[in-house]
Motif scaffolding. Sequence first.
Motif, PDB file in Angstrom:
ATOM      1  N   ALA B  63       0.873  -1.159   0.122  1.00 26.87           N
ATOM      2  CA  ALA B  63      -0.064  -0.066   0.088  1.00 26.87           C
ATOM      3  C   ALA B  63       0.932   1.234   0.097  1.00 26.87           C
ATOM      4  CB  ALA B  63      -0.766  -0.054   1.285  1.00 26.87           C
ATOM      5  N   THR B  65       2.548   2.871   2.132  1.00 24.49           N
ATOM      6  CA  THR B  65       2.353   3.783   3.419  1.00 24.49           C
ATOM      7  C   THR B  65       3.656   4.122   4.256  1.00 24.49           C
ATOM      8  OG1 THR B  65       1.509   2.097   4.644  1.00 24.49           O
ATOM      9  CG2 THR B  65      -0.122   3.009   3.584  1.00 24.49           C
ATOM     10  N   THR B  83       0.681  -6.239  -4.223  1.00 24.75           N
ATOM     11  CA  THR B  83      -0.825  -6.232  -4.155  1.00 24.75           C
ATOM     12  C   THR B  83      -1.495  -7.308  -5.047  1.00 24.75           C
ATOM     13  OG1 THR B  83      -1.062  -4.499  -5.797  1.00 24.75           O
ATOM     14  CG2 THR B  83      -0.966  -3.745  -3.598  1.00 24.75           C
ATOM     15  N   HIS B  86      -3.281 -11.645  -3.560  1.00 27.27           N
ATOM     16  CA  HIS B  86      -4.388 -11.086  -2.757  1.00 27.27           C
ATOM     17  C   HIS B  86      -5.342 -12.379  -2.217  1.00 27.27           C
ATOM     18  CE1 HIS B  86      -5.749 -10.983  -6.896  1.00 27.27           C
ATOM     19  NE2 HIS B  86      -6.296 -11.997  -6.312  1.00 27.27           N
ATOM     20  N   THR B 105      -5.031  -6.513   1.970  1.00 25.81           N
ATOM     21  CA  THR B 105      -5.035  -5.569   2.786  1.00 25.81           C
ATOM     22  C   THR B 105      -5.506  -6.047   4.354  1.00 25.81           C
ATOM     23  OG1 THR B 105      -7.128  -4.783   2.173  1.00 25.81           O
ATOM     24  CG2 THR B 105      -5.309  -3.916   1.079  1.00 25.81           C
ATOM     25  N   GLU B 129      -5.606   0.223   5.280  1.00 26.14           N
ATOM     26  CA  GLU B 129      -5.171   0.030   3.764  1.00 26.14           C
ATOM     27  C   GLU B 129      -3.927  -0.503   3.754  1.00 26.14           C
ATOM     28  OE1 GLU B 129      -5.707   3.015   5.609  1.00 26.14           O
ATOM     29  OE2 GLU B 129      -4.145   4.410   4.701  1.00 26.14           O
ATOM     30  N   VAL B 130      -3.185  -0.759   4.936  1.00 27.23           N
ATOM     31  CA  VAL B 130      -1.970  -1.434   4.965  1.00 27.23           C
ATOM     32  C   VAL B 130      -2.082  -2.943   4.331  1.00 27.23           C
ATOM     33  CG1 VAL B 130      -0.982   0.130   6.425  1.00 27.23           C
ATOM     34  CG2 VAL B 130      -1.813  -2.235   7.249  1.00 27.23           C
ATOM     35  N   THR B 131      -1.242  -3.601   3.570  1.00 25.32           N
ATOM     36  CA  THR B 131      -1.094  -4.875   3.393  1.00 25.32           C
ATOM     37  C   THR B 131      -0.456  -5.814   4.503  1.00 25.32           C
ATOM     38  OG1 THR B 131       1.132  -4.921   2.256  1.00 25.32           O
ATOM     39  CG2 THR B 131      -0.752  -4.324   0.849  1.00 25.32           C
TER      40      THR B 131
END
Lengths: 486, 420
Positions: B63, B65, B83, B86, B105, B129-131
């Motif tokens: 993500a 971040t 990403t 998933h 996420t 929202e972080v993975t």
Amino acid sequence: MSTSQPTLAVLVDELTRALGKSSVLARPEELIAYEYDATIERARPDIVVFPASTDDVATVLRLARKHGVPVVPRGSGTGLAGGAVPVQGGVLCVLTRMNRILEIDVRNRTATIEPGVINLQLQEAVATHGLTYAPDPSSQRVCTIGGNVATNAGGPHTLVHGSTVNHVLGMRVVLPDGRATFLGSRVPDAPGLDLRGLFVGSEGTLGIATEIVVRLVPRAEAVRTLLAIFASIEDASNAVTRVIASGVIPVALEMLDREIIRAVQHSRDVGYPEDAGAVLLVEVEGLRETVEQQSAQVIEALRAAGALDLRIASEAAERERLWEGRKSAIGAIGALAPNFYLLDGVVPRTRLPEVMRGVEELSARYGFRCGNVFHAGDGNLHPNVMFDSMEPGATERVLALGAEILRLCIEAGGAITGEHGVGLEKRSYMEWMFGADDLEAMSRIRLAFDEAGLFNPCKVLPSGHGCASAHSAELTHHLATPGVYV
Amino acid sequence: MTATSDLEGVLAALPRARHRETSAYPIEGRFPSVALRPESPDGVARVLAAARDARAAVVPQGARTALTLGRPVSRYDVALDTTGLHRIVEYEPADMTVTVEAGVTLHALQARLAEEGQYLSVDPPPGDEVTIGGLLATARAGAWRGLLPGVRDLVLGITVATPEGTLVSSGGRVVKNVTGYDLHRLHTGALGSLGVIVSASFKVAPLPEATAMLALRCPDIQLAERAAFELRDRRLPLRALSLLDASTATTVGVETRAPATTVLAAFEGVPAVVARAERESRDVARRMRAAIEAVPPFTWSALRRRAALAGSEEQTVLVRLGVPPSRVASTLAAVGSGRLEAWAHVAAGCVYVRGASLTAATLLALQADAHAAGGFLQVEHAPAELRDIGDAGDLELTRTLKATFDPEGVLNPGRWGDDA
């Protein structure tokens, strides 16, 4: 691979001058007491030292490294996987004299201790402040915190609180080359690589912790202990799943089967019913309101799972008695058979019923009685196979049974050791769980800390340099003595 | 920077459909030459092997971040977008364990777990929202840390792709396991410098039956400190206990003016115990002459956002200190107010300071105080000239481990300093 006498003589001399005569043992009759731990694997060290400080430990490691002599750390010697057995001789570095509690910081809820502090000694010291140190292995009257760090020790209360690694904030560590450093911090989430987390559970192969900072948790306001009686291990195993599915995580959830109950009751009456197929010892703790609601939920779940009877310990003395029974279980088996083989495996909780059926079938097929006592909430099983080592072929058959049981655990999605560690005993099983690349990555970690490869050799990883892989060196079985705990 | 022609081999590691626009992956003003988004652990491994052959530098990212943690990367050739991984690989609610790929996420994971009345007890900044890969690689923690188990306590096992193009695993998916060395702990907080996390297993917990969130606006920091410790010492069922200076409190919706300090407390448990916590909190508030009110979940998510790194102006400095809980209030007081925001999570001893006006001298002074208390300082966001300040553990062991797991410096080169 053993060290020459002249080298040892020089080393003894240097160690004696650095640590003092009373801290170094080198005469054969003195060394005998240190050739084993709680397994029966034996190997004699060449020198035994008793450091009193971080500096002493650093000196020992530096000198030993200089001469190319292996070093093996040791606490109280209660290890169940041969971790403290000096298979290549060398210097056995015993930490028991470093037994001071350096600080109890009540406001910050931490304690700083030397590695030789006995687990129960720490518990009692912090209890007076309304605090507790959560990892409480059954061997806590004897085992050291340093040993707990090496094995990432758990105990019956791991289910909620986690094991040692979840309670160690930081450690002063002496690395195999004698350099001292600090891993972690006095608070969680120190920046950088989590070398602290890597060190805990590394079974004394990456260095020696000489000061350990642990976190303490407040003692619960209320606790309720229940004993639920079931007709079979299967019913009890299903009950475990139901209890947890009810949304309650008990602080302890232990199972004992008929063999164990009888063994315990044989030595003293702790209130366990001898005609039960299995019992569950369940403990809920927390604030009053929480315990009130959660124990009602637990009782309902246990009844729905077919509990034949339920006993609730209404006061402290009764609770103590129920726990005493559980913690003395392994010692009690000693009365039932000349020898027993204590296994340690772990499976996902939901697979317990089928795995326990498998254990029962396998034991019957091999012709051995087996008593089961374990941390059912974590799926951590401890089958105890009873046998007589004097009977021809019995030891080999027992080991073969043990291997099959561990295979069963792996096939159920589990692991080959839940809490005792790999040590010597399970090195050859590592390949059942990990591929060549995985093991190679692990050996790189080891090498990063111990370039010379002299630190606690032949432990954890399958056969390293000069580590004997002859079948006889893999044999491990346990004398039935009161001095063994699970 | 490696010439684009050297990276043909890296591009060829994956089909065209997995190639991405490099403009979408800036890191501190620099763009990669290649951007790839594999959809399987094997794909990740192939990219790394190719990058190693090409002597290219890879930065794995989910993500995106927290890319400013550690020192700035010394080279950046390949953006490895995780990403595409998933999948939730395995989830057994009755075992309370879950195995997920690194690109899932936290939001997606929590949603799935909530269907079974469970959750992962982590609240990392800046938000869900972080993975999962980023969560582990950065090990950033929120207000729950110190009161609930953190990601370091919850990770059971991991699979990592190596620069050699292999997949390596440690741990397992059972809650109790002491088999071998815990590589999963080595990779937690390693900032993607030793391997690329492709999947991990975690222990999950039942969602609490009831929760409550309160703000106690105390007249000054001494009273706020007393209030916080009293809530803690009464053994109330806290899941968060934070102190906010006036700037931070106002930003998250609790209007105060200096020297007022706000205690934010969150409780969880059975309804009866949460009700008791609210009653006792009111009692504490009264004694500390504090105004007390319930606050909405927004307050907590806004506080999480204050520790956001991405989207911050280049000059913004965000510092994380670790000090014993007994020193949290004095650290906040030392920072002062004005153009700085400061807040802390008491149980974990975590103090955040944020502002554009933090100088090297101030940072070094804060670090010295933290050290004196047995703690640490970490710079989480700052212009390049301040990024050499901060603690990073034992450098010698770090360099040795980096050299053994990534000798060619394929992954995040320079994150731990010149030699790593």
